[in-house]
Design an enzyme around this catalytic site. Sequence first.
Site, mmCIF file in Angstrom:
data_model
loop_
_atom_site.group_PDB
_atom_site.id
_atom_site.type_symbol
_atom_site.label_atom_id
_atom_site.label_comp_id
_atom_site.label_asym_id
_atom_site.label_seq_id
_atom_site.Cartn_x
_atom_site.Cartn_y
_atom_site.Cartn_z
ATOM 1 N N LYS A 14 0.925 -1.202 0.055
ATOM 2 C CA LYS A 14 -0.009 -0.124 0.217
ATOM 3 C C LYS A 14 0.758 1.223 0.154
ATOM 4 C CE LYS A 14 -1.947 -1.002 3.845
ATOM 5 N NZ LYS A 14 -1.591 -2.238 4.322
ATOM 6 N N ARG A 88 -9.332 1.183 9.359
ATOM 7 C CA ARG A 88 -8.958 -0.346 9.754
ATOM 8 C C ARG A 88 -9.993 -0.844 10.167
ATOM 9 N NH1 ARG A 88 -3.084 0.657 9.551
ATOM 10 N NH2 ARG A 88 -1.758 -1.107 9.544
ATOM 11 N N ARG A 127 11.818 -6.094 4.061
ATOM 12 C CA ARG A 127 11.499 -4.533 4.255
ATOM 13 C C ARG A 127 12.495 -4.041 5.265
ATOM 14 N NH1 ARG A 127 5.831 -2.035 4.689
ATOM 15 N NH2 ARG A 127 5.541 -2.579 6.579
ATOM 16 N N ARG A 139 11.717 -0.308 11.179
ATOM 17 C CA ARG A 139 10.391 -0.469 12.170
ATOM 18 C C ARG A 139 10.499 -1.374 12.934
ATOM 19 N NH1 ARG A 139 5.179 0.403 8.106
ATOM 20 N NH2 ARG A 139 4.268 -0.725 9.957
ATOM 21 N N ARG A 150 -0.075 -8.131 13.750
ATOM 22 C CA ARG A 150 -0.590 -7.359 12.866
ATOM 23 C C ARG A 150 -1.547 -7.973 11.816
ATOM 24 N NH1 ARG A 150 4.759 -4.720 10.506
ATOM 25 N NH2 ARG A 150 3.377 -3.506 9.204
#
Length: 194
Positions: A14, A88, A127, A139, A150
């Site tokens: 996204k 969300r 990532r 992160r 998540r």
Amino acid sequence: MANIILLGPPGAGKGTQAKRLEDARGMVQLSTGDMLRAARTSGTEMGRKVAAVLDSGGLVTDEIVIGLIEERLAQTGHGGFIFDGFPRTLKQADALGALLARKGLALDAVIELVVDDAALVGRIVKRAEDARAAGQPVRKDDTPEVFQVRLQEYYKNTAPLIGYYWAKGDLVQLDGMADMQAVAEAIAKVLDKA
Ligand code: AMP
């Protein structure tokens, strides 16, 4: 200019697609994740409140994220928004509908990036590795353990939005496993029709 939601689990791409749309079309990415991470490092009261939630992979309260979006929409009124990581929950979806209606803005499409769950954890780990190699901040929630939380949050709270927007006639499902360029082209086609 079109206003769209990018929907999909963590690691679906996204953020990557939102940034491309900013560059290619001058649209404005509104990522609640980015806003929350910025709040955290700015040392605000809200940042302190949400830090532990961000690290755990859980969801921040609807009130906080709706407040962030409301504030941002008030600052940038012209439209062409890409909602990334928001809404969300169903409550957030309703709030967004009301906020857009109040501004006289339409929601033109909800684009779901459909991905293979098994591949997602690999993307998240990559990532983190890419960020580390580039000397960028990594992160804390991009670990396989937090990713599990998540993904569960996604299925419990966010996946119902797929049915909600489908029923409203807004949902467009795209193959999020295609390469980045192909996904960008598929999104461009949707926007050109919107
Ligand atoms: P993201 O960058 O979209 O992956 O979001 C990172 C984290 O920020 C999530 O795991 C949540 O803790 C929090 N977050 C971001 N957007 C929302 C939202 N719309 N509602 C609740 N929590 C959110």
